[in-house]
Design a protein around this motif. Sequence first.
Motif, mmCIF file in Angstrom:
data_model
loop_
_atom_site.group_PDB
_atom_site.id
_atom_site.type_symbol
_atom_site.label_atom_id
_atom_site.label_comp_id
_atom_site.label_asym_id
_atom_site.label_seq_id
_atom_site.Cartn_x
_atom_site.Cartn_y
_atom_site.Cartn_z
ATOM 1 N N SER A 84 -3.352 -5.394 1.111
ATOM 2 C CA SER A 84 -4.802 -5.521 1.263
ATOM 3 C C SER A 84 -5.202 -6.923 1.712
ATOM 4 O O SER A 84 -6.373 -7.186 1.962
ATOM 5 C CB SER A 84 -5.497 -5.180 -0.068
ATOM 6 O OG SER A 84 -5.014 -6.026 -1.102
ATOM 7 N N LEU A 128 0.814 -1.213 0.000
ATOM 8 C CA LEU A 128 0.000 0.000 0.000
ATOM 9 C C LEU A 128 0.846 1.261 0.000
ATOM 10 O O LEU A 128 0.314 2.364 -0.110
ATOM 11 C CB LEU A 128 -0.932 0.003 1.223
ATOM 12 C CG LEU A 128 -1.937 -1.158 1.297
ATOM 13 C CD1 LEU A 128 -2.809 -1.024 2.543
ATOM 14 C CD2 LEU A 128 -2.803 -1.214 0.048
ATOM 15 N N ARG A 171 -6.730 1.431 5.985
ATOM 16 C CA ARG A 171 -6.550 -0.028 5.948
ATOM 17 C C ARG A 171 -6.816 -0.616 7.334
ATOM 18 O O ARG A 171 -7.488 -1.655 7.459
ATOM 19 C CB ARG A 171 -5.118 -0.360 5.493
ATOM 20 C CG ARG A 171 -4.722 -1.838 5.632
ATOM 21 C CD ARG A 171 -5.490 -2.678 4.619
ATOM 22 N NE ARG A 171 -5.214 -4.095 4.745
ATOM 23 C CZ ARG A 171 -5.835 -4.922 5.590
ATOM 24 N NH1 ARG A 171 -6.771 -4.455 6.408
ATOM 25 N NH2 ARG A 171 -5.548 -6.210 5.611
#
Length: 629
Positions: free
Chosen positions: A255, A231, A369
Amino acid sequence: MSTYQAKDIQILEGLEPVRKRPGMYIGSTSSTGLHHLVWEILDNSVDEALNGHCNHIEITLHGEDEITLKDNGRGIPVDTFRKTKKSAMEILFTTLHSGGKFQEGNYKVSGGLHGVGMAVVCALSESLTATSRRDGFEWSQTYSCGQPQDKLKKGKATRNHGTEITFRPDPKIFPKIAWNVKGILEQAESKAFLNKGLKITVHENGSTHVFQYPEGIKDFIQKITPAGQSLTPEPLYVEKEDKQLRLEVAFLWTSKTDTVIHSYANAIKTVDGGAHESGFRNGITKALKAYIERRNLLPKGISSVNGDDVKEGLVAIINVYLQGDVEFQGQTKGRLNSDITSQVDSVVRHSLEDFLNTHQTQGDILANRIILAAQARIASRQAKEAVHRKSNVSHRLNLPGKLSDCSSTVREESELFICEGDSAGGSSKQARDRKTQAILPIRGKILNVETATKDKILANQEIQNIVSALGAGIEPHFNYEKLRYGKIILMTDADVDGAHICTLLLTFFYRFMPRLIHENHLYIAQPPLYRIDAGKKTFYAVDDKEKEKIVSKLNGAKYEVGRFKGLGEMPSVDLKNTTMNKDNRTLIRVTIADDQNTNVTFDKLMGKDAQNRFKFIKEKAVFFQDLDI
């Protein structure tokens, strides 16, 4: 009545304790213990590199039972030991708890602190030859089972320096001696990753592999993270050094839902974690919680994030170097016990807070996240509670309706067979031992958990039935103590569909109950595909190859071959004799040799990206001429 007197007491001298109880020193005499001998010698060379005396290590495999490790360090001391008339080399190889790492100043940093590594390798080797290049000459001595076979020999003059050790493990100690080339290459690569610039060369079967990484663990984490999953553009990197501690950490988030943490202390892999891992997790959790609260990013319904939310999707490599006394747990050094949790916590927290505050765009991405993980945790709590049941046998009403449970309440002797379909379940119930064997039929192919959301997974009826039957819940709330069965056996048809169902089940257990695998509870049954009747004799074969082998041994006698369409079509007597009877059956125990490669394999073969599977099939298709599809 038996007597127990002074004459019954045995004192083991020298290296006798090692040969008598090798498991105390290397964990076991399996392949793991065999390769521990290699790691002990390799770690000594790495210690030389850590202290600035060595920049090249060579490993050479001679067939399957002999290996040489060579470095260009300072060489083993060869002068006469002050308390004996023996050389220092002989003392190091024949005496437990001898070494230069007890004395301050010889090694600022070291992974081998107990002084038993070289002596243990020597004790468990059928033959070992040590060569030391120092003081202008080559010096060598040969040993067998811990005993010197000759005196230290002064050889030719040389300007080189370093140590070379060639040994052959003792077949009396190790039932099977065969080098795991892949494992040795991975170990060599990881040591090179952990020591910037160190060159490690491996020679095996005519091939040469060279490992050298100028960026160290930054190169490492990029290798183990599939392209495009991070990310952040670059992994986050922290490095700090003072008089007692050097800390190096590289980490990122993906993810994915799984967590991958590799931790090392003085270049030794700490597979069970320890103080450095705890400090790291505490540090990143505090930093992200503070950032999210300061930026007021929490949505309604979530009061806070926790450590489980923060570690979801985390990939990290933690590498610490400690000076002075380092406390490991056990000789195999699986866990770091040194009290450095607060130091690591402080360094990581301040470094991550600084990054988040100076790179707020990337900081918000990571924060979102973590918040997403918190939302999934809260949303799935009710579903988890629905499938999480107590293991007490008095709560039988909570068990799945299709489960035919066993009468035994002793976990160690109880087995759960998971089979496909009611028909197979019916045959299995007739073939089982009702006291110790339970049967749970599932309906066809279960959900692929690698591509499904957590809510969908927890709502799936077949998965709920499996979790309820086992009684231990799922990660991150898996309770090992409540596990109801000692063996969980996947029993599917001996065809492609059966293999697919087995793979889907393996994916579920690996992602949500990995401890079942690590604690050796998960097995795969081997039902036959063929029955061969020759006169009064009956044979069974699991595949075409075994069938042809059996037929070839009949020497022209008349025979009939029957192919089982599936477990549901197999007579219960055949199923019992071949697959469920503990005296006759063959089970494959599911193990994880390498978490990193296993994780990548599941992602490649079961994940959302079909291109990975397409590439895999193209690469492997050449090895298969006939496929049962």
